[in-house]
Design a protein around this motif. Structure first.
Motif, short mmCIF file in Angstrom:
data_model
loop_
_atom_site.label_atom_id
_atom_site.label_comp_id
_atom_site.label_asym_id
_atom_site.label_seq_id
_atom_site.Cartn_x
_atom_site.Cartn_y
_atom_site.Cartn_z
N THR A 1 9.16 -32.07 31.71
CA THR A 1 8.09 -31.78 32.66
C THR A 1 6.78 -31.45 31.95
O THR A 1 6.76 -31.06 30.78
N ASN A 2 5.71 -31.62 32.69
CA ASN A 2 4.39 -31.13 32.28
C ASN A 2 3.70 -30.63 33.54
O ASN A 2 4.33 -30.55 34.60
N ALA A 3 2.44 -30.32 33.46
CA ALA A 3 1.73 -29.78 34.61
C ALA A 3 1.64 -30.77 35.77
O ALA A 3 1.52 -30.36 36.92
N ARG A 4 1.76 -32.05 35.48
CA ARG A 4 1.56 -33.08 36.50
C ARG A 4 2.86 -33.62 37.09
O ARG A 4 2.93 -33.96 38.26
N MET A 5 3.92 -33.74 36.25
CA MET A 5 5.11 -34.44 36.73
C MET A 5 6.34 -34.10 35.90
O MET A 5 6.25 -33.48 34.85
N SER A 6 7.47 -34.58 36.40
CA SER A 6 8.74 -34.52 35.67
C SER A 6 9.22 -35.96 35.50
O SER A 6 9.05 -36.79 36.39
N ARG A 7 9.82 -36.24 34.36
CA ARG A 7 10.34 -37.59 34.12
C ARG A 7 11.60 -37.86 34.93
O ARG A 7 11.85 -38.98 35.35
N ALA A 8 12.42 -36.81 35.12
CA ALA A 8 13.63 -36.94 35.93
C ALA A 8 13.82 -35.65 36.71
O ALA A 8 13.53 -34.56 36.21
N VAL A 9 14.29 -35.79 37.95
CA VAL A 9 14.56 -34.64 38.81
C VAL A 9 15.94 -34.83 39.43
O VAL A 9 16.24 -35.90 39.97
N GLU A 10 16.76 -33.78 39.33
CA GLU A 10 18.08 -33.79 39.95
C GLU A 10 18.03 -32.94 41.21
O GLU A 10 17.49 -31.83 41.21
N PHE A 11 18.65 -33.44 42.28
CA PHE A 11 18.81 -32.68 43.51
C PHE A 11 20.15 -33.08 44.10
O PHE A 11 20.34 -34.26 44.45
N GLY A 12 21.06 -32.16 44.17
CA GLY A 12 22.40 -32.50 44.63
C GLY A 12 23.02 -33.52 43.69
O GLY A 12 23.00 -33.34 42.48
#
Length: 118
Positions: A10-21
């Motif tokens: 992550t950085n201030a603008r975005m995440s490269r990957a996001v997990e949800f469930g």
């Protein structure tokens, strides 16, 4: 029931990957070789997707959907598909959309985002 959201790279603008469930969202990936041809750029973007999927414990056989943006769909669609077809797992083709778009850098030819199951 609340499910935790896990953000990776992550950085201030975005995440490269996001997990949800049991879902993983990999943001738009481009090649680090942005002055190369479409085949090289596609391979570079797909290698990054492989890396992020592995990071969260899944792989390309679990991709549910993909969005592909090409800076010149007329010139690059067929060559991008050659690389894509060699990369995607047999009988695991995701729901996919491919469109032409102005990308973030003038030399970028392809950007790819995916959603996968864990």
């Amino acid at each position: 029931m609340q499910t935790e959201i896990k953000r990776h790279v992550t950085n201030a603008r975005m995440s490269r990957a996001v997990e949800f469930g049991n879902l993983v969202f990999v943001g738009g990936q481009t090649s680090d070789n942005d002055d190369s041809d479409i085949r090289t750029q596609t391979r570079g973007a797909l290698a990054k997707i492989d890396k992020y999927l592995e990071m969260v414990g899944t792989d390309k056989s679990r991709i549910l959907s993909a969005q592909i943006w090409l800076s010149d769909i007329d010139a690059d669609f067929d060559a991008m598909n050659e690389v894509w077809d060699a990369w995607v797992e047999k009988d695991c083709g995701p729901a996919r959309a491919t469109v032409e778009a102005k990308l973030a850098g003038p030399l970028l030819r392809v950007e790819i985002a995916v959603v996968a199951a864990k």
